[in-house]
Design a protein around this motif. Structure first.
Motif, PDB file in Angstrom:
ATOM      1  N   VAL A  20       7.906 -19.018  70.912  1.00  0.00           N
ATOM      2  CA  VAL A  20       8.571 -18.019  70.074  1.00  0.00           C
ATOM      3  C   VAL A  20       7.842 -17.998  68.735  1.00  0.00           C
ATOM      4  N   ILE A  21       8.173 -17.029  67.903  1.00  0.00           N
ATOM      5  CA  ILE A  21       7.476 -16.894  66.628  1.00  0.00           C
ATOM      6  C   ILE A  21       8.241 -17.604  65.523  1.00  0.00           C
ATOM      7  N   TYR A  22       7.611 -18.633  64.982  1.00  0.00           N
ATOM      8  CA  TYR A  22       8.110 -19.275  63.763  1.00  0.00           C
ATOM      9  C   TYR A  22       7.221 -18.839  62.603  1.00  0.00           C
ATOM     10  N   ASN A  23       7.756 -18.851  61.381  1.00  0.00           N
ATOM     11  CA  ASN A  23       6.960 -18.568  60.184  1.00  0.00           C
ATOM     12  C   ASN A  23       6.134 -17.299  60.348  1.00  0.00           C
ATOM     13  N   ALA A  24       6.804 -16.197  60.664  1.00  0.00           N
ATOM     14  CA  ALA A  24       6.121 -14.940  60.976  1.00  0.00           C
ATOM     15  C   ALA A  24       5.251 -14.475  59.808  1.00  0.00           C
ATOM     16  N   TYR A  25       3.970 -14.314  60.119  1.00  0.00           N
ATOM     17  CA  TYR A  25       3.023 -13.841  59.101  1.00  0.00           C
ATOM     18  C   TYR A  25       1.697 -13.522  59.781  1.00  0.00           C
ATOM     19  N   SER A  26       1.090 -12.421  59.349  1.00  0.00           N
ATOM     20  CA  SER A  26      -0.235 -12.053  59.840  1.00  0.00           C
ATOM     21  C   SER A  26      -1.237 -12.103  58.699  1.00  0.00           C
ATOM     22  N   ALA A  27      -2.356 -12.755  58.939  1.00  0.00           N
ATOM     23  CA  ALA A  27      -3.382 -12.872  57.905  1.00  0.00           C
ATOM     24  C   ALA A  27      -4.104 -11.550  57.666  1.00  0.00           C
ATOM     25  N   THR A  28      -3.985 -10.609  58.581  1.00  0.00           N
ATOM     26  CA  THR A  28      -4.732  -9.354  58.463  1.00  0.00           C
ATOM     27  C   THR A  28      -3.858  -8.123  58.305  1.00  0.00           C
ATOM     28  N   LEU A  29      -2.557  -8.256  58.462  1.00  0.00           N
ATOM     29  CA  LEU A  29      -1.665  -7.102  58.385  1.00  0.00           C
ATOM     30  C   LEU A  29      -1.310  -6.811  56.936  1.00  0.00           C
ATOM     31  N   GLY A  30      -1.500  -5.565  56.533  1.00  0.00           N
ATOM     32  CA  GLY A  30      -1.249  -5.220  55.142  1.00  0.00           C
ATOM     33  C   GLY A  30       0.211  -5.283  54.757  1.00  0.00           C
ATOM     34  N   ASN A  31       1.089  -4.803  55.619  1.00  0.00           N
ATOM     35  CA  ASN A  31       2.525  -4.768  55.326  1.00  0.00           C
ATOM     36  C   ASN A  31       3.236  -5.739  56.263  1.00  0.00           C
ATOM     37  N   GLN A  32       3.663  -6.873  55.737  1.00  0.00           N
ATOM     38  CA  GLN A  32       4.286  -7.897  56.578  1.00  0.00           C
ATOM     39  C   GLN A  32       5.629  -7.443  57.155  1.00  0.00           C
ATOM     40  N   ASN A  33       6.258  -6.426  56.541  1.00  0.00           N
ATOM     41  CA  ASN A  33       7.502  -5.902  57.097  1.00  0.00           C
ATOM     42  C   ASN A  33       7.300  -5.282  58.473  1.00  0.00           C
ATOM     43  N   HIS A  34       6.062  -4.913  58.791  1.00  0.00           N
ATOM     44  CA  HIS A  34       5.754  -4.284  60.072  1.00  0.00           C
ATOM     45  C   HIS A  34       5.378  -5.306  61.147  1.00  0.00           C
ATOM     46  N   PHE A  35       5.412  -6.579  60.808  1.00  0.00           N
ATOM     47  CA  PHE A  35       4.842  -7.587  61.699  1.00  0.00           C
ATOM     48  C   PHE A  35       5.446  -7.562  63.103  1.00  0.00           C
ATOM     49  N   TYR A  36       6.767  -7.675  63.202  1.00  0.00           N
ATOM     50  CA  TYR A  36       7.383  -7.793  64.529  1.00  0.00           C
ATOM     51  C   TYR A  36       7.131  -6.545  65.387  1.00  0.00           C
ATOM     52  N   ILE A  37       7.130  -5.385  64.745  1.00  0.00           N
ATOM     53  CA  ILE A  37       6.881  -4.142  65.479  1.00  0.00           C
ATOM     54  C   ILE A  37       5.420  -4.058  65.899  1.00  0.00           C
TER      55      ILE A  37
END
Length: 734
Positions: A483-500
Motif C-alpha cells: 500500500v502507499i505510505y508517505n505519498a509523494y512523487s519526486a517528479t509530480l508538480g502538484n502533489q494533490n494529484h498524486f493518487y489520481i
C-alpha cells in the motif's frame, strides 16, 4: 402533453438497450426516462431547469405515468428543490452531501448546475448511451452526466465529465461519478470488510439517518479492508429470491468513496466516486476531468437475479475474454516458496503433465542477482533471471514446458520495489516516499511512482522484455502487495494529484500491455483479493480472491465474491491449507477457475488418481460453471450445508456443489435442497461426479425427476460426515 415515439430496432425485434422518452410538461418541465428490461430511472428537469430524480425502480407498463409518481408522496416540506438532485452541487441551495464541490477561478465556492440538453446514442441493439449537459448559469462551468444502459441485463454504468472555460484554474474539491436517489419504507446496507486471509466478510445493518461512508485510502490495493461493492435492500432485507435490492460497484482500482445518506425525508442518497481524500484537483480551462464509472443493477425479485445480471454483463461487456476459455494450472509457490532451482522446476514441469493440467506457473523468487530474491526482503525490482537458480534463464523452462506438452506462466510484481535492490539504488527518485520522513514498509517493500512516465516505461518493460525473450509465455500472475505510505512523487508538480495520477499511470501501462499482448491471460493478485474491480478486469482474465486457501474458509469467501463476479474470474487453487481431504479441496476449487498449488509427488496413489480424474471431469463441465447461470441454494452462514448450482442457458444441464460446513455431531443435509432455474416441465437425471477411488455413490442415477419436483420438493445430496463434499450433474432426459 406529447411523448416522442420510443425507438425500436424493428417491429419483431427486441427493444433497444435504452428507451428514452422526453416530454415537455406544462411547456417547462422535461422528463428523461431510461428503461431497461425490468427497471426505470426517471429524471426531470423542472421549470427552473434543476435536474432531479423522480423515480428509480421497477418499470411501469405506461411510461406516461412516471410523471404522476411525485404527487403520490406526501412527505415533509422540501426546502431546497434539489434534495433529489441527479448530481448534487454544493455551495448554493443544497443542504445535504454533494456529488461535486468546486472553487472557481475567482475564489467562489458555489456551484449551481442547471439542465441544458440531452441526447441518446445507440451503440448496439442492447446498449445505449444517454448524455445530459448541465451548466452553471453564472460561471462557464459544465458537467456532462453519462448513463450507459445494458437493456437485457438491467445494468447501468454512470459517470461524469467535468470541464470549464473560466479565465483561470478551477479547484475540484469533490467529483463523484454518480448520485442516486431512492425512496422506500426503509433501507438495509450489506457491506463488506476484511484483511489478509479474511476477505469479503459481510455485514448487514439498517441504514439510519446521517452518512455512512465506504471508502479506502490505501492508494494501490484498494480492497484489503473495504471492498467497493455493496448492496442496498429496500423496504426489508432482500433474500436470494425475494425483495428489492440494488447492487453497486465503483469501477476503479484506487482510492474510492461511497457516501450513503438517509435524509430528513427518509429518502436515500448514494454518491460514489474517486475518494477526494488528499486529492483536490486543479482543472485547467478547457481540460476535461472524466470520473470512473459507477456500476449498478436493480432487482425486485431478490439478490440472485441482481447477481446473474451482473455476471452476464461482466462476461459480455467487461471481463477480458469473458466468454472465452481459461487455463488450468499448477503453481510452485506452496511446493517450493523461494527455494528452487532449474532441476526442481523441471521435475515440477513433469508433474504438471502427470497431473493433467494445462500450464505450469513459476511464482516469486526467480529473479535478481546482486540482491538475490531468496525471501521477500530483497531483489524486488531487479527483473533479470537469478543465475544461481536459473543458469539457462526462463527460456529453458519455457522449452521444457513445451517438451512436456504444457504451457508456461510466470509471476511478476512490477509496481513494487525492495529498498534492498539495484533499482532502488539506481533510481531512488522512482519510489513513492516523503523526502524528509522515515521510510515505512509494507511487506519489506515500497511502491514505484507510476505518476512518472519513466516508471511507466519501466513497468511496461518488465512485461514486454519477458515476452520478447519468451514469445511462447502463456500466462502472467501480476501481484500488488504494498500500500502507499508517505505519498509523494519526486517528479509530480502538484502533489494533490498524486493518487489520481498514480491510477492513471497504472491504466496507461495496462493499456500498453494489452495493445501489444491482447490475448495473454493475466491474473490480478494482491496478497489476496486486494485489487479486484471492474476497471482492472478490463485488462485481466481473472483475480485471486484470497491467500486463504483453506477450502472451508474458501466456501464462505467465494460465496460472497460470487454475488458480484462471475465464476470464470475467480482463481481457486487446491493447496495443503486446511485438514480436509483432497476431494473436498478439489471440489471447492472447481467452483470457478481451477488451479493446483500442491506437491504432486507427495500425493498418495488414490489422491493423485482422484485429481487426474477430477480434472478430466472439470474439463467437461467447466463451460457450465464459467458461462452458466449461478444459483445459490443453501447459504453456508445459515445452516450446516452449503450448496451452489450452475445451470446452462437452455436449462438442460447443470452442476450442483454441496459441502458440509458444520462438523458437529450428526450434521448433514437432513432436508432436501431446493433447486432453482430448472424448467418445471422437463425431466432430469441426477448422477454424482468426482467419486473418490474405492468409494461408491449413494445417489441412484437411474431415477428421474421433473424440474417441478426438484424446485418445489428438492433433492438431498446426502451430505454428512462421511460425504463432506458432493458434486452432482443434472441433465435433461430427452
Amino acid at each position: 402533453m406529447k411523448f416522442k415515439k420510443p425507438f425500436f430496432r424493428n417491429l419483431n425485434g427486441p427493444v433497444i438497450a435504452l428507451l428514452l422518452f422526453a416530454s415537455q410538461v406544462n411547456a417547462q418541465k422535461v422528463n428523461i426516462t431510461l428503461e431497461t428490461k425490468s427497471n426505470a430511472l426517471v429524471l426531470q428537469a423542472d421549470d427552473k431547469k434543476n435536474l432531479n430524480t423522480i423515480y428509480f425502480g421497477k418499470k411501469l407498463s405506461s411510461p406516461t405515468e412516471y410523471e404522476l409518481i411525485p404527487s403520490q408522496f406526501k412527505q415533509s416540506a422540501e426546502y431546497t428543490g434539489v434534495l433529489n438532485s441527479a448530481y448534487t452541487s454544493s455551495g448554493s441551495r443544497s443542504l445535504m452531501e454533494p456529488a461535486i464541490t468546486v472553487t472557481h477561478s475567482d475564489g467562489n465556492n458555489s456551484l449551481d448546475l442547471r439542465y441544458v440538453s440531452h441526447s441518446i446514442k445507440k451503440e448496439s441493439d442492447d446498449v445505449s448511451l444517454l448524455s445530459i449537459i448541465l451548466k452553471d448559469p453564472i460561471y462557464d462551468f459544465q458537467v456532462t452526466l453519462y448513463y450507459k444502459s445494458y437493456y437485457k441485463d438491467d445494468v447501468l454504468e454512470q459517470w461524469s465529465v467535468i470541464k470549464h472555460k473560466e479565465k483561470g484554474n478551477v479547484l475540484l474539491q469533490k467529483y463523484a461519478s454518480a448520485n442516486l436517489y431512492l425512496k422506500a419504507g426503509g433501507f438495509w446496507l450489506n457491506q463488506y470488510h476484511g484483511d489478509w486471509a479474511k476477505e469479503m466478510q459481510p455485514e448487514e445493518s439498517k441504514i439510519t439517518h446521517g452518512i455512512k461512508t465506504l471508502d479506502t485510502k490505501l492508494g494501490t490495493r484498494a480492497n484489503i479492508f473495504q471492498p467497493s461493492v455493496f448492496m442496498i435492500s429496500m423496504d426489508k432485507p432482500a433474500t436470494e429470491d425475494e425483495g428489492t435490492v440494488l447492487f453497486g460497484a465503483l469501477e476503479y482500482s484506487g482510492n474510492f468513496k461511497t457516501d450513503i445518506e438517509l435524509d430528513y425525508l427518509n429518502n436515500l442518497k448514494i454518491i460514489s466516486g474517486i475518494n477526494n481524500y488528499a486529492s483536490p484537483y486543479t482543472l485547467k480551462p478547457n481540460e476535461e476531468f472524466t470520473t470512473p464509472a459507477f456500476l449498478y443493477t436493480f432487482s425486485t425479485t431478490g439478490k440472485g437475479v441482481a447477481s446473474r445480471n451482473m455476471h452476464n454483463w461482466a462476461r459480455n461487456y467487461r471481463v477480458l475474454d469473458g466468454k472465452g476459455d481459461r487455463l488450468t494450472l499448477l503453481n510452485n509457490w506452496e511446493s517450493t516458496y523461494f527455494d528452487f532451482n532449474e532441476a526442481k522446476l523441471f521435475d515440477l514441469l513433469k508433474d504438471t503433465k502427470k497431473l493433467g493440467v494445462d500450464l505450469f506457473l513459476l511464482d516469486d523468487g526467480w529473479f535478481a542477482n546482486k540482491y538475490p530474491r531468496n525471501g521477500d526482503g530483497a531483489g524486488l525490482g531487479d527483473w533479470e533471471e537469478n543465475k544461481t537458480k536459473l543458469p539457462n534463464g526462463v527460456s529453458s523452462l519455457v522449452k521444457e514446458a513445451k517438451s512436456n506438452n504444457v504451457k508456461f506462466g510466470i509471476w511478476i510484481e512490477p509496481e513494487m520495489v525492495n529498498p534492498k535492490s539495484q533499482l532502488y539504488e539506481q533510481h531512488p527518485d522512482w519510489v513513492v516516499k516523503q523526502p524528509k520522513r522515515e521510510e515505512y514498509y509494507y511487506r519489506n517493500q515500497l511502491v514505484l511512482d507510476l505518476t512518472n512516465p519513466k516508471v511507466q516505461d519501466f513497468v511496461f518493460g518488465v512485461v514486454n522484455d519477458l515476452f520478447i525473450k519468451n514469445p511462447e509465455l502463456a500466462f502472467i500472475k501480476w501481484d500488488c502487495n504494498a500500500v502507499i505510505y508517505n505519498a509523494y512523487s519526486a517528479t509530480l508538480g502538484n502533489q494533490n494529484h498524486f493518487y489520481i495520477e498514480y491510477m492513471r499511470g497504472l491504466y496507461k501501462v495496462l493499456e500498453r500491455v494489452r495493445a501489444k499482448y491482447p490475448t495473454v491471460p493475466m491474473m490480478l493478485c494482491s496478497g489476496g483479493g486486494g485489487r479486484v474491480d471492474y476497471a482492472a478486469l478490463k485488462y485481466f482474465t481473472e483475480f485471486w480472491p484470497s491467500d486463504n486457501t483453506d477450502p472451508l474458509e474458501r466456501i464462505f469467501i467465494q460465496w460472497e465474491y460470487s454475488y458480484f463476479y462471475p465464476a470464470i474470474t475467480s482463481s481457486n487453487h487446491v493447496t495443503d491449507w486446511g485438514k480436509q481431504s483432497i476431494k473436498f479441496r478439489t471440489d471447492v476449487a472447481m467452483m470457478g477457475k481451477l488451479g493446483f498449488d500442491i506437491v504432486v509427488s507427495h500425493l498418495k496413489d488414490n489422491d493423485l488418481k482422484y485429481c487426474q480424474e477430477a480434472i478430466k471431469t472439470y474439463n467437461i463441465v467447466k463451460p457450465i460453471i464459467w458461462h452458466g447461470d449461478q444459483y445459490r441454494l443453501a447459504n453456508p452462514r445459515e445452516g450446516s450445508v452449503a450448496s451452489m448450482l450452475y445451470l446452462n442457458g437452455t436449462k438442460t444441464s447443470g452442476v450442483m456443489f454441496s459441502y458440509l460446513v458444520n462438523n458437529r455431531y450428526d450434521e448433514g443435509s437432513k432436508m432436501p435442497v431446493k433447486l432453482k432455474g430448472l424448467d418445471a416441465a422437463k425431466k432430469y437425471n441426477i448422477k454424482e461426479l468426482n467419486i473418490y477411488p474405492g468409494t461408491n455413490s449413494t445417489i441412484d442415477s437411474k431415477k428421474s425427476y421433473t424440474g417441478d419436483f426438484l424446485m418445489n420438493i428438492g433433492f438431498n445430496p446426502n451430505v454428512n460426515s462421511g460425504r463432506t463434499s458432493v458434486i452432482l450433474q443434472i441433465d435433461e432426459i430427452k
